[in-house]
Every structure is written in structure tokens, then in C-alpha cells.
Design a protein around this motif. Structure first.
Motif, short mmCIF file in Angstrom:
data_model
loop_
_atom_site.label_atom_id
_atom_site.label_comp_id
_atom_site.label_asym_id
_atom_site.label_seq_id
_atom_site.Cartn_x
_atom_site.Cartn_y
_atom_site.Cartn_z
N VAL A 447 100.51 50.56 68.33
CA VAL A 447 99.39 50.72 69.26
C VAL A 447 98.06 50.80 68.51
O VAL A 447 97.95 51.53 67.52
N LEU A 448 97.08 50.04 69.00
CA LEU A 448 95.70 50.27 68.59
C LEU A 448 95.10 51.16 69.66
O LEU A 448 94.94 50.74 70.81
N ALA A 449 94.82 52.41 69.30
CA ALA A 449 94.30 53.39 70.25
C ALA A 449 92.79 53.48 70.10
O ALA A 449 92.29 53.77 69.01
N LEU A 450 92.05 53.22 71.18
CA LEU A 450 90.59 53.24 71.12
C LEU A 450 90.05 54.41 71.94
O LEU A 450 90.52 54.66 73.04
N ASP A 451 89.05 55.08 71.41
CA ASP A 451 88.36 56.11 72.19
C ASP A 451 87.05 56.44 71.51
O ASP A 451 86.85 56.14 70.32
N ALA A 467 94.50 54.55 65.22
CA ALA A 467 93.46 55.07 66.10
C ALA A 467 92.09 54.70 65.55
O ALA A 467 91.80 54.97 64.38
N VAL A 468 91.29 54.05 66.37
CA VAL A 468 89.98 53.58 65.91
C VAL A 468 88.91 54.07 66.89
O VAL A 468 89.02 53.88 68.10
N HIS A 469 87.90 54.70 66.34
CA HIS A 469 86.78 55.16 67.15
C HIS A 469 86.04 53.95 67.68
O HIS A 469 85.67 53.05 66.92
N CYS A 470 85.82 53.87 68.99
CA CYS A 470 85.19 52.67 69.55
C CYS A 470 84.49 52.99 70.86
O CYS A 470 85.07 53.60 71.76
N ASP A 471 83.24 52.56 70.96
CA ASP A 471 82.50 52.65 72.22
C ASP A 471 82.76 51.34 72.97
O ASP A 471 82.22 50.29 72.60
N VAL A 472 83.57 51.41 74.04
CA VAL A 472 83.98 50.16 74.69
C VAL A 472 82.88 49.55 75.55
O VAL A 472 83.08 48.50 76.15
N THR A 473 81.71 50.19 75.60
CA THR A 473 80.59 49.53 76.28
C THR A 473 79.82 48.62 75.32
O THR A 473 78.91 47.92 75.72
N SER A 475 79.97 45.50 72.90
CA SER A 475 80.78 44.31 72.58
C SER A 475 81.04 44.17 71.08
O SER A 475 82.14 43.80 70.66
N GLY A 476 80.03 44.47 70.28
CA GLY A 476 80.20 44.35 68.83
C GLY A 476 81.24 45.31 68.31
O GLY A 476 82.09 44.96 67.47
N ALA A 477 81.20 46.55 68.82
CA ALA A 477 82.17 47.56 68.38
C ALA A 477 83.58 47.16 68.80
O ALA A 477 84.55 47.36 68.05
N ILE A 478 83.70 46.59 69.99
CA ILE A 478 85.02 46.15 70.47
C ILE A 478 85.58 45.09 69.54
O ILE A 478 86.74 45.15 69.11
N GLU A 479 84.74 44.13 69.18
CA GLU A 479 85.18 43.03 68.31
C GLU A 479 85.75 43.58 67.00
O GLU A 479 86.84 43.20 66.57
N LEU A 480 85.02 44.50 66.39
CA LEU A 480 85.46 45.06 65.11
C LEU A 480 86.74 45.85 65.27
O LEU A 480 87.64 45.80 64.42
N ALA A 481 86.84 46.60 66.37
CA ALA A 481 88.05 47.42 66.58
C ALA A 481 89.27 46.52 66.77
O ALA A 481 90.34 46.78 66.20
N LEU A 482 89.12 45.47 67.56
CA LEU A 482 90.26 44.58 67.80
C LEU A 482 90.70 43.91 66.50
O LEU A 482 91.89 43.67 66.27
N GLN A 483 89.73 43.62 65.64
CA GLN A 483 90.10 43.00 64.35
C GLN A 483 91.04 43.90 63.55
O GLN A 483 91.88 43.41 62.80
N SER A 525 81.87 47.22 83.60
CA SER A 525 81.48 46.22 82.60
C SER A 525 82.28 46.34 81.30
O SER A 525 82.63 45.34 80.68
N SER A 526 82.57 47.57 80.88
CA SER A 526 83.27 47.73 79.60
C SER A 526 84.65 47.07 79.66
O SER A 526 85.14 46.53 78.67
N HIS A 527 85.28 47.12 80.83
CA HIS A 527 86.61 46.50 80.97
C HIS A 527 86.51 44.98 80.81
O HIS A 527 87.39 44.35 80.22
N MET A 528 85.41 44.42 81.37
CA MET A 528 85.20 42.98 81.22
C MET A 528 85.04 42.64 79.73
O MET A 528 85.63 41.69 79.22
N LYS A 529 84.24 43.47 79.03
CA LYS A 529 83.98 43.18 77.62
C LYS A 529 85.26 43.28 76.78
O LYS A 529 85.51 42.44 75.91
N LEU A 530 86.05 44.30 77.06
CA LEU A 530 87.29 44.49 76.29
C LEU A 530 88.28 43.36 76.58
O LEU A 530 88.92 42.82 75.68
#
Ligand SMILES: [Zn+2]
Length: 667
Positions: A447-451, A467-473, A475-483, A525-530
């Protein structure tokens, strides 16, 4: 190599007179990854035990199968009748399967684990304590053109050096014959070329000390001989930078993982290691050729296959080449009764970028990574000493296709539903998100756990959770976390879009712009971005699925919750469109509508009490104010998420499911 023996610790273990010190020094060996890796090596002690008739019997307490020296306990040393073992050592020929049957028959305790395959060899050594490791330094030296001679020079008469033979009964016979006229008191150890080293003594400490001392001699030799030389070795030890994988690399990893899984026959995990050591190796001009020469020891080929893959610009071409080479290797070395195993590589080099590991689950992935790291180091020593030289492929094949190992594969337990799968979960620090992390890990997923919660990364102690710290609002942070999911696990198969919060209750006549905007930003919106950022990877996933956590407020909104209800309704509508759009990529999208889940961080005891009072209910009544009169917990929601993500609902997309104990307005 450091001698880790501490007298006070030893004294504590010695309270168990039978195996206490045996356990202690085994644990010391197990701590040293340069000696033993993941279940490698074995140890024993000879002792007297009383049977049910009160008679004394000589036994060998030897490491049992399934135990690891890093964590072994007294129960990991099954007692085997010594007399039987010595007699078995006198037989000229015995199949390994029959030998294992005889070892089980000779157990004093029928419920004990199966004794090590080297039990007979341990019995033949007359000393009370026997330690066996696969020390990197000793084995690496033997994998060089003058290996045997160098070892002879280092150890002189102190050590008996034997050529490589198959482990198991053949090895026991070799030692039986070589030691016929041997004065055991004249030697401190036995080296098995390309395999490992045995030391022994009548007390635990001396046997352990011998191991550390003898291995240190090999290490010292390597240090003196190889120091400084590596710099000329086509850049091997030149200081190298870590490589930073790009978005394009990540996409290629997910494509490679998909194809590798097809080759393996199910979902697999893939990891790219870009440490400076891995990158330095990947930059060697001849790295592909070095990796084709074979592993550190033949038993590594059980985990890593006998050679590695080479990936370049088009990694899938490298996979195809490996499959072809493996097929040829099988044809060349197999006999009619062999069945070809899967043709997926377990490790490989990605030129200039790092090392790639592949395996069916997190545990195996770690084993492959650890073995590869030790192998790369040893290969570079070998190159400094005239050229890395592993055993001929037939010997590797014989171990990889050893009947005992094949039997183990066949008896393997059922695979967990999400083994080899990668799940991304947002809002994972608490409540429903955390329950989802736990549920998926129990079912075999990584699991990649984001919060966004500060310090939540330490909440999970499972190696299956990243576990990766991520602000899901963002887009840039989401990209890095998914990587991170791509680099560590190779892809994404399931997205659980869960992050959300319940804004302060405000009726429309007094609704503040900021309240409205914040709710739409996080709950919609954050769900759309993720989702948008995950799609390229999900498209390469195994049976990919998206599960959206919406709310009962979608079918049954409440006064004062416009900002929340509108966002969740929009989220549901987005999920419906996603189901329509993504069906052609095989991605299922389903929505859950939980209600009144109170075991989350927002619902403190005080908040619960005040809400209950507001409705003139007891807390208990308030919590169970639904048709079924039951309390809905985070784990109940997680159970439904797992079902939507798994194969039980493989033919369902665009569905919405309430998890609310039954709500009369929804029904
Ligand atoms: Zn061994």
C-alpha cells in the motif's frame, strides 16, 4: 568482521542448558547479512535427551526448515537421533527426497520442523557445536580464477577446502569421505567452494569465534587486494550520484511490470533501486556481461534465477531477451522430467539508472533486493581479482530445479487475494483510510498510504506499507507521491480515493465562501486530481479498480451540509463518468456511501456526547440510529472497499453501495 559475543547476554541464554547458547550464537550469525541472508546457513548442537522410557539418547539439534538464523528460537532446533544420522552418512547413495523422509523419521518429536538438509553433514562433524554460513567474502574469493589457491594461501592447514558439489546427501557423502582419516582436532573449519564455510568446536563461543576469525581473514585479504583497484575497474567504485527517476521512467516501469506479470502468470511487484551503488554498477560498460556470469552461490538462483536481465531504452525488449535466454538455458540443462518454471527475471540492471527487482510479493522482493546488493559487491571484488567466475550453468540449474525445492513450491500455501498488487489509499492516517490500509495488507497487498497528517508515516510498522506525506489538493505533490509507488512497487492496481473532511455545519443563508470553497477543493477536486494522476499507471495495472468514498449525504442530504453534500454528489457524478470512460481500459469505478462511522478522528467522545444530546439520545442510541440498529465501523467500510477492489465484483462498475446500517431515507 565484528565479533558480537557479549558474555552477559550469553549468560542469560545459557539458562536453557540444552540449546540456550546454540540459540544465542545462531542469532549473532543471523545479524550479519555478510554471513547469512534470508534463511541461509544453519547451525547445530549435539546433546543427550531422555526419551519417554527414561533412556538417554544422543541427538543432533539442528536448524529446522522455515527458521531464519536472524530470529531463531529453541523451537527452531528439532532433535534428530544422532545414531541414525551417522548411519545415513555411511550409505553410498540416497535420493534427497528419501533422505528428508529419513530425517523426519529420526525426529524425537514428530511435531518438530523438518531438520536442515545438511543435518547429516552436521552429525558427521564430531564437535558439539557446528556453525555454517555462506560468508560473502569466502564465497566471493572462490568465485575467482585462482580462488581455491588464494583460500589455501590464506588459511594454510587450518581449514579443509573441498570442491563444489550439490548440497544435500551428495555433500554429506563428500564430507564423510574427505574426513575418513582426518584428525578433526587439526582443523578449525571446512570451506566448500562456491557455497560457504563450516566452523566447529566443543563450546559455542569457540565455534562462533572461529567463524568470525576465519571470515575476517578472507575480508582482510579482499580489503588489502581490492582497495584502490576498483577505481580503475571501469568506474565501478567511482563516486556516483543517486539517480532521480523521471515520470517517463515510472510509466516505463508500469509497462514493464505489466509484461513481467504476464510472463509470471499473475500480479508481481517491481522495484527500481537508484542508490549510488546501484547506479555505479548500472553505469559499468560491461555490467550486462558481468550479470550474465552467474550468482554468488548456487542457492541464490532459487530466489534470483541464475542470471539477470538487462534493460535499456526499451525495457520490454530486455524482458523478452531474458525470457528467450531462460528458455534456452532450460532446454540446454533440463531432462525429460523437468517442467520449465516461469521465465520472469528476478533482477536486472537498467542501464545508467539502477537495479530492477521483480517478485510475487513484498517479502520475496526484499530477498531479491538483498541478494542482488550482496552479489553486485562480490562481483566487483571478483573483477579486481582477475574476473568474476560463477559455477557452470548446469550446477546452477541443478539447484534451481532441485527436487526438494520443487516439492516446496508445489506444497506452497494459497496465494492471498491481493498478493503482488499495489493499492493507493488517500486519507490513510485514520478512520476509514487507515482501516483500508490494514485490510489490504492483511489480504497480501502493498500500500502507498497518503495523508497530510503530520508524522503519520510512523503509524504503520509493516514493510508492506509505504506512507508518504501528501497534500492531495496539490497536483504536483500527488505526482511525486505516486512516483514513490512506481519506484518501490512498479505500478498501481487499486486506487481508494478517500481523503475528505466534514466542514462546519452552515445553512445556505449564512454559508461562507471559504467553507464552500474548502469543501469543494478537498471533497471533490482533490479526488479528480488524484484519479487523473493515477490513470496512466492504473491502465497498466492488474485488474485495476477505483473505489470512491462518497457519503450517505449523496442520496439523502441533510440541512446545513450543502458544502459537503454538493461536493460528495459531484464526486459521485465524476465516478459515474469515470466508469463510462475507463471501462475500455478495464478499470472499474465504484462508489461507497458510508454513514455515521464514528470510530474516526473527527468523532471524539465529547463531540459524540454533544451530538447525542442534541437529538435527546444516549450515545449508544445515537451511534446505532439506523434500520439494523447497529454501529457502522471503519472496518466495515474497509471490508466493502476490499470487495469492490477484488475479484468478487469483477463484473461491476458504476455502482453505488450504502454502508450505513440501513437508512430509511436511502431505502
Ligand atoms: Zn549451505
Amino acid at each position: 568482521m565484528k565479533n558480537r559475543w557479549i558474555e552477559s547476554d550469553a549468560a542469560k541464554h545459557a539458562r536453557d542448558e540444552l540449546v540456550g547458547l546454540r540459540v544465542y550464537s545462531s542469532l549473532l550469525l543471523g545479524q550479519e547479512s555478510d554471513l547469512v541472508l534470508h534463511g541461509g546457513g544453519n547451525t547445530s548442537v549435539k546433546a543427550e535427551m531422555r526419551n519417554v522410557f527414561g533412556d538417554s539418547e544422543s541427538v543432533l539439534l539442528v536448524k529446522g526448515s522455515g527458521w531464519d538464523l536472524r530470529t531463531i528460537e529453541a523451537a527452531g532446533f528439532p532433535p534428530v537421533k544422532l545414531e541414525t544420522l551417522l548411519k545415513l552418512g555411511e550409505i553410498e547413495q540416497l535420493s534427497d527426497v528419501e533422505m528428508m523422509r529419513q530425517l523426519r523419521l529420526a525426529l524425537l518429536d514428530p511435531t518438530a520442523p523438518t531438520p536442515s538438509v545438511e543435518a547429516i553433514l552436521h552429525a558427521l562433524i564430531p564437535h558439539k557445536y557446528v556453525d555454517h554460513s555462506h560468508a560473502d567474502a569466502v564465497v566471493a574469493l572462490s568465485n575467482t580464477p585462482n580462488g581455491a589457491a588464494i583460500l589455501g594461501e590464506i588459511y594454510g592447514e587450518q581449514v579443509l577446502i573441498l570442491p563444489y558439489v550439490m548440497p544435500g546427501f551428495i555433500l554429506a557423502r563428500q564430507v564423510a569421505q574427505a574426513s575418513k582419516d582426518l584428525d578433526w582436532s587439526s582443523i578449525r573449519g571446512i570451506i566448500l567452494l562456491h557455497h560457504g564455510i563450516f566452523t566447529f568446536a566443543d563450546d559455542a563461543k569457540t565455534s562462533y569465534d572461529n567463524m568470525i576469525e576465519l571470515v575476517s581473514k578472507a575480508e582482510d585479504y579482499l580489503e588489502q587486494t581490492c582497495a584502490g583497484k576498483s577505481a580503475d575497474n571501469k568506474g565501478a567504485a567511482l563516486p556516483s550520484q543517486n539517480y532521480q527517476p523521471t515520470a517517463q521512467d515510472c510509466l516505463q516501469l508500469s509497462e514493464l511490470r505489466r509484461e513481467a506479470g504476464a510472463s509470471y502468470g499473475g500480479p508481481v511487484l517491481l522495484r527500481l533501486e537508484c542508490s549510488s551503488a546501484a547506479v555505479a554498477f548500472a553505469q559499468l560498460e560491461n555490467c550486462h556481461e558481468l550479470l550474465s556470469r552467474g550468482p554468488l552461490t548456487p542457492d541464490h538462483s532459487l530466489h534470483t534465477k541464475p542470471f539477470a536481465a538487462v534493460f535499456a531504452e526499451d525495457p520490454i525488449a530486455g524482458l523478452r531477451e531474458f525470457e528467450h535466454n531462460y528458455q534456452q538455458y532450460f532446454v540446454q540443462h533440463s531432462r525429460e522430467f523437468h517442467h520449465c518454471l516461469d521465465r520472469m527475471p528476478r533482477y536486472g540492471v537498467w542501464r545508467n539508472k539502477g537495479m530492477v527487482y521483480l517478485a510475487a510479493n513484498q517479502k520475496k522482493l526484499q530477498i531479491v533486493q538483498d541478494i542482488s546488493q550482496h552479489t553486485i559487491k562480490a562481483i566487483q571484488w571478483g573483477e579486481d581479482l582477475g574476473g568474476w567466475q560463477a559455477l557452470p550453468r548446469q550446477d546452477l540449474f541443478d539447484v534451481e530445479y532441485w527436487e526438494l525445492e520443487q516439492a516446496k513450491l508445489k506444497s506452497a500455501t494459497a496465494v492471498a487475494e491481493f498478493e503482488g498488487k499495489v493499492v493507493v489509499i488517500s486519507g490513510a492516517a485514520s478512520g476509514i483510510g487507515k482501516a483500508c490500509v490494514e485490510a489490504f495488507v492483511r489480504k497480501g497487498a502493498v500500500v502507498l498510504a497518503l495523508d497530510i497528517a503530520a508524522g503519520f508515516e510512523t503509524e504503520f510498522d509493516s514493510p508492506a506499507v509505504l506512507a508518504v506525506h501528501c497534500d492531495v489538493t496539490d497536483s504536483g505533490a500527488i505526482e511525486l507521491a505516486l512516483q514513490q509507488a512506481l519506484i518501490n512497487f512498479g505500478g498501481i492496481d487499486v486506487l481508494v480515493s478517500n481523503a475528505g473532511s466534514f466542514p462546519e455545519s452552515q445553512r445556505l443563508d449564512s454559508l461562507q465562501d471559504s467553507n464552500w470553497a474548502r469543501s469543494l477543493e478537498l471533497n471533490l477536486s482533490s479526488h479528480m486530481k488524484l484519479m487523473r494522476a493515477s490513470l496512466p499507471y492504473l491502465k497498466n495495472g492488474f485488474d485495476p479498480a477505483i473505489v470512491i468514498i462518497a457519503s450517505k449525504n449523496v442520496p439523502a442530504p441533510g440541512p446545513g451540509a450543502a458544502a459537503y453534500s454538493v461536493a460528495k454528489a459531484g464526486l459521485t457524478q465524476m465516478a459515474r463518468v469515470a466508469a463510462l470512460e475507463l471501462g475500455e481500459s478495464g478499470i472499474r469505478v465504484n462508489v461507497l456511501h458510508p454513514n455515521a462511522v464514528y470510530d474516526t478522528a473527527i468523532w471524539t467522545d465529547e463531540v459524540l456526547a454533544s451530538r447525542a444530546e442534541h437529538y435527546q439520545l444516549s450515545v449508544e442510541q445515537y451511534k446505532t440510529a439506523n434500520v439494523l440498529k447497529t454501529e457502522v465501523k471503519s472496518a466495515d467500510v474497509a471490508a466493502a472497499v476490499v470487495i469492490f477492489a477484488g475479484c468478487s465484483l469483477a463484473k461491476t462498475t458504476g455502482a453505488q453501495l450504502p454502508i450505513d446500517g440501513g437508512n430509511d431515507r436511502v431505502i
